[in-house]
Write a protein that holds these residues in place. Structure first.
Motif, PDB file in Angstrom:
ATOM      1  N   THR A 219      -4.399   8.220  -0.578  1.00  0.00           N
ATOM      2  CA  THR A 219      -5.961   9.110  -1.059  1.00  0.00           C
ATOM      3  C   THR A 219      -7.241   8.442  -1.356  1.00  0.00           C
ATOM      4  OG1 THR A 219      -4.417  10.703  -1.341  1.00  0.00           O
ATOM      5  CG2 THR A 219      -6.523  11.348  -2.140  1.00  0.00           C
ATOM      6  N   LEU A 220      -7.966   7.682  -1.572  1.00  0.00           N
ATOM      7  CA  LEU A 220      -9.056   6.380  -2.800  1.00  0.00           C
ATOM      8  C   LEU A 220      -9.156   7.475  -3.907  1.00  0.00           C
ATOM      9  CD1 LEU A 220     -10.062   4.076  -2.245  1.00  0.00           C
ATOM     10  CD2 LEU A 220     -12.355   5.773  -1.566  1.00  0.00           C
ATOM     11  N   GLY A 221      -9.448   6.783  -5.009  1.00  0.00           N
ATOM     12  CA  GLY A 221      -8.973   7.142  -6.212  1.00  0.00           C
ATOM     13  C   GLY A 221      -7.653   7.391  -7.206  1.00  0.00           C
TER      14      GLY A 221
ATOM     15  N   ASP B 108      -3.288   6.025  -5.630  1.00  0.00           N
ATOM     16  CA  ASP B 108      -1.328   5.501  -4.269  1.00  0.00           C
ATOM     17  C   ASP B 108      -1.066   3.772  -4.100  1.00  0.00           C
ATOM     18  OD1 ASP B 108      -1.430   7.957  -4.539  1.00  0.00           O
ATOM     19  OD2 ASP B 108      -2.601   8.884  -3.115  1.00  0.00           O
ATOM     20  N   VAL B 109      -2.327   3.098  -4.029  1.00  0.00           N
ATOM     21  CA  VAL B 109      -1.912   1.423  -3.720  1.00  0.00           C
ATOM     22  C   VAL B 109      -2.180   0.814  -4.570  1.00  0.00           C
ATOM     23  CG1 VAL B 109      -2.316   2.163  -1.544  1.00  0.00           C
ATOM     24  CG2 VAL B 109      -4.534   1.938  -2.805  1.00  0.00           C
ATOM     25  N   LEU B 110      -2.579  -0.586  -4.470  1.00  0.00           N
ATOM     26  CA  LEU B 110      -3.190  -1.679  -5.388  1.00  0.00           C
ATOM     27  C   LEU B 110      -3.915  -1.700  -5.703  1.00  0.00           C
ATOM     28  CD1 LEU B 110      -1.912  -4.246  -3.324  1.00  0.00           C
ATOM     29  CD2 LEU B 110      -0.703  -3.861  -5.385  1.00  0.00           C
ATOM     30  N   GLN B 111      -4.114  -1.237  -7.240  1.00  0.00           N
ATOM     31  CA  GLN B 111      -6.050  -0.934  -7.975  1.00  0.00           C
ATOM     32  C   GLN B 111      -7.249  -2.447  -6.818  1.00  0.00           C
ATOM     33  OE1 GLN B 111      -6.317  -2.120 -12.216  1.00  0.00           O
ATOM     34  NE2 GLN B 111      -7.511  -0.271 -12.681  1.00  0.00           N
ATOM     35  N   ALA B 112      -6.783  -3.126  -6.618  1.00  0.00           N
ATOM     36  CA  ALA B 112      -7.827  -3.938  -5.518  1.00  0.00           C
ATOM     37  C   ALA B 112      -8.164  -2.990  -4.971  1.00  0.00           C
ATOM     38  CB  ALA B 112      -7.069  -5.385  -5.289  1.00  0.00           C
TER      39      ALA B 112
ATOM     40  N   ALA C  70       3.761  16.108  -3.081  1.00  0.00           N
ATOM     41  CA  ALA C  70       3.929  15.967  -4.377  1.00  0.00           C
ATOM     42  C   ALA C  70       5.039  14.638  -4.645  1.00  0.00           C
ATOM     43  CB  ALA C  70       4.830  17.114  -5.112  1.00  0.00           C
ATOM     44  N   ASN C  71       6.352  14.456  -3.977  1.00  0.00           N
ATOM     45  CA  ASN C  71       7.357  13.152  -3.830  1.00  0.00           C
ATOM     46  C   ASN C  71       5.972  11.780  -3.878  1.00  0.00           C
ATOM     47  OD1 ASN C  71       9.538  14.091  -4.693  1.00  0.00           O
ATOM     48  ND2 ASN C  71       9.727  15.123  -2.739  1.00  0.00           N
ATOM     49  N   ARG C  72       5.628  11.821  -2.784  1.00  0.00           N
ATOM     50  CA  ARG C  72       4.763  10.584  -3.017  1.00  0.00           C
ATOM     51  C   ARG C  72       3.867  10.164  -4.547  1.00  0.00           C
ATOM     52  NH1 ARG C  72       2.954  11.721   2.526  1.00  0.00           N
ATOM     53  NH2 ARG C  72       0.546  12.215   1.106  1.00  0.00           N
ATOM     54  N   LYS C  73       3.651  11.182  -4.830  1.00  0.00           N
ATOM     55  CA  LYS C  73       2.646  10.931  -6.444  1.00  0.00           C
ATOM     56  C   LYS C  73       3.381  10.389  -6.768  1.00  0.00           C
ATOM     57  CE  LYS C  73      -1.652  11.661  -4.006  1.00  0.00           C
ATOM     58  NZ  LYS C  73      -1.963  10.758  -3.758  1.00  0.00           N
ATOM     59  N   ARG C  74       4.251  11.549  -7.220  1.00  0.00           N
ATOM     60  CA  ARG C  74       5.786  10.796  -8.010  1.00  0.00           C
ATOM     61  C   ARG C  74       6.468   9.654  -7.929  1.00  0.00           C
ATOM     62  NH1 ARG C  74      11.385  10.703  -7.667  1.00  0.00           N
ATOM     63  NH2 ARG C  74      10.817  11.945  -5.804  1.00  0.00           N
ATOM     64  N   GLU C  75       6.444   9.444  -6.945  1.00  0.00           N
ATOM     65  CA  GLU C  75       7.145   7.565  -6.158  1.00  0.00           C
ATOM     66  C   GLU C  75       6.179   6.200  -7.106  1.00  0.00           C
ATOM     67  OE1 GLU C  75       7.839   8.028  -2.250  1.00  0.00           O
ATOM     68  OE2 GLU C  75      10.151   9.156  -2.583  1.00  0.00           O
ATOM     69  N   ARG C  76       4.915   6.958  -6.905  1.00  0.00           N
ATOM     70  CA  ARG C  76       3.684   6.262  -7.370  1.00  0.00           C
ATOM     71  C   ARG C  76       4.238   6.195  -8.855  1.00  0.00           C
ATOM     72  NH1 ARG C  76       1.563   1.308  -6.065  1.00  0.00           N
ATOM     73  NH2 ARG C  76      -0.125   1.052  -6.847  1.00  0.00           N
TER      74      ARG C  76
ATOM     75  N   GLY D  19       0.689  -1.526   0.344  1.00  0.00           N
ATOM     76  CA  GLY D  19      -0.040  -0.173  -0.144  1.00  0.00           C
ATOM     77  C   GLY D  19       0.755   1.256  -0.018  1.00  0.00           C
ATOM     78  N   THR D  20       1.532   1.211  -0.195  1.00  0.00           N
ATOM     79  CA  THR D  20       3.223   2.223   1.217  1.00  0.00           C
ATOM     80  C   THR D  20       3.275   2.822  -1.703  1.00  0.00           C
ATOM     81  OG1 THR D  20       5.090   1.282   0.148  1.00  0.00           O
ATOM     82  CG2 THR D  20       4.389   1.585   2.239  1.00  0.00           C
ATOM     83  N   GLY D  21       3.508   2.706  -2.274  1.00  0.00           N
ATOM     84  CA  GLY D  21       3.815   3.396  -3.304  1.00  0.00           C
ATOM     85  C   GLY D  21       4.836   3.309  -3.726  1.00  0.00           C
ATOM     86  N   THR D  22       5.577   2.769  -3.005  1.00  0.00           N
ATOM     87  CA  THR D  22       6.790   2.308  -2.980  1.00  0.00           C
ATOM     88  C   THR D  22       7.371   1.492  -3.399  1.00  0.00           C
ATOM     89  OG1 THR D  22       7.652   2.387  -0.802  1.00  0.00           O
ATOM     90  CG2 THR D  22       7.381   4.841  -1.341  1.00  0.00           C
TER      91      THR D  22
END
Length: 408
Positions: A140-142, A145-149, A215-221, A17-20
């Motif tokens: 953030t839902l949608g 950020d995490v697994l699509q499931a 912003a960095n979290r979204k970029r890493e994802r 779930g971390t996006g990293t």
């Protein structure tokens, strides 16, 4: 040239779930040779070498096809609330199913897209091996950020509800898996409890450090999706990061924070261009490169990529000086040397074809045997369309003169 960060896929493996999440081990051999990973550099300050950067057409992994945008079944969510013991086919395909274990506080407490949700998560493989446990995962839902499931199913949960989710690999880690604990094409069983749901923070009220971190979290994802060859979702994540960076603010930032935000923006734009190129979206990639160059005219990755885009479009005359500018910044770069030599040859071949067309249009096919000094006087720089247009205008003028003379 100094690099501004880590290669995506470097460091320890991320969690579901971390996006990293890190790149699969099978891809590590490509990190020093594939252009896409060269471009997605981030935090370490070290001398960067593009000498192993291959031409775009040589990158082995084909672009991923555009993904569907599946939506959870509203009927399915209702069924889960009515009968906790029943499995709900979320997408109607049998690949993503949900069953309520502990009922929640009512349908009205379900979270909405764009809200920040916090869940308790336990993920297991089909053999029962636990590959992740997180007592309080927030995302953030949608926003992917995490697994699509999780993105698809958590919006069907009620506050306080505990559910079991069985997902095909397509909505988890796909054909690449997650080294070392999740093999390729592995289905996952997710036990999820919805702990909280709240509106996302107002971007205008975020401090500099908070905005940079978000912003960095979204970029890493986006980097994760890029490594998974899911370029559509990578573009989505980079776009979200850029919107965060570009949002207005009621908070004053320090010069250092402004500089760091600009650095994140440039990274996102460079990575966005890389993803757009994978999907052959040349005009969009060109725009992304130009935005980088507006901020950093000497950004060698943006220059190199812009030259590649123009070359892909057959604009050799425009691409050559751009690659020359990149080569001037790194005179010893073998890749730029090779690419420039290839383009110069292609440009020469293109001019030879145009010249032959001129000769045929002028009705002088024997001109091929003319002395070399005559060849130098050929209109090398006049595109054949212009020559055709000029000929048409001249013929039109002659016709008009004949008409006027006849009237007189």
């Amino acid at each position: 040239m100094a690099s501004s960060g880590e290669e995506p896929g470097s460091g320890s493996p991320g969690r579901a779930g971390t996006g990293t999440e890190s790149a699969p081990m099978a891809d590590t051999a490509q990190l020093d040779t594939a252009e896409d990973f060269e471009v997605l550099e981030e935090e370490e300050e070290e001398e960067e070498d593009l000498s192993e950067l291959p031409p775009l057409e040589d990158v082995g992994r084909p672009p991923a096809p555009p993904r569907e945008d599946p939506q959870p079944s509203e009927q399915g969510g209702g069924e889960a609330a009515e009968d906790p013991q029943e499995w709900v086919d979320v997408l109607g395909s049998g690949l993503l199913k949900k069953k309520t274990l502990v009922p929640g506080q009512g349908v009205d407490t379900r979270p909405r897209k764009g809200q920040d949700v916090t869940i308790r998560l336990k993920a297991t493989l089909e053999d029962g091996s636990v590959v992740e446990e997180n007592p309080a995962l927030t995302f953030t839902l949608g926003d992917c950020d995490v697994l699509q499931a999780l993105d698809l199913c958590v919006q069907l949960l009620e506050l306080g509800e505990t559910a079991l989710i069985v997902s095909d690999a397509k909505y988890c880690y796909g054909t690449q898996g997650r080294s070392p604990d999740i093999p390729p094409n592995a289905a996952l069983t997710l036990e999820v409890e919805l702990l909280a749901a709240r509106d996302a923070p107002d971007l205008e009220l975020l401090g500099g450090k908070e905005k940079i971190e978000l912003a960095n979290r979204k970029r890493e994802r986006g980097n994760f999706f890029y490594q998974q060859a899911d370029y559509v979702l990578a573009i989505n994540s980079y776009d979200i990061a850029l919107k965060i960076i570009g949002s207005s603010s009621k908070v004053d930032f320090s010069p250092e924070e402004e500089a760091e935000l600009l650095d994140v923006k440039v990274k996102c734009l460079n990575n966005l261009a890389a993803s757009q190129l994978k999907l052959d979206h040349y005009e969009a990639a060109l725009k992304s490169c130009n935005l980088v160059l507006e901020h950093q005219p000497g950004n060698i990755k943006a220059l190199f990529r812009k030259g590649k885009v123009l070359a892909q479009q057959g604009e050799y005359r425009e691409a050559i000086p751009i690659l020359k500018a990149a080569l001037k910044l790194e005179p010893s770069n073998k890749t730029i040397h090779a690419e420039l030599s290839k383009l110069v040859k292609k440009h020469a071949d293109q001019k030879n074809v145009e010249t032959e067309m001129y000769r045929k249009m002028l009705g002088n096919p024997s001109a091929a045997s003319a002395p070399g000094k005559c060849k130098d006087k050929l209109p090398w720089s006049i595109p054949w369309k212009w020559l055709f247009g000029a000929t048409a205008i001249a013929l039109g003028g002659v016709a008009l003169s004949v008409v006027i003379a006849a009237r007189n």
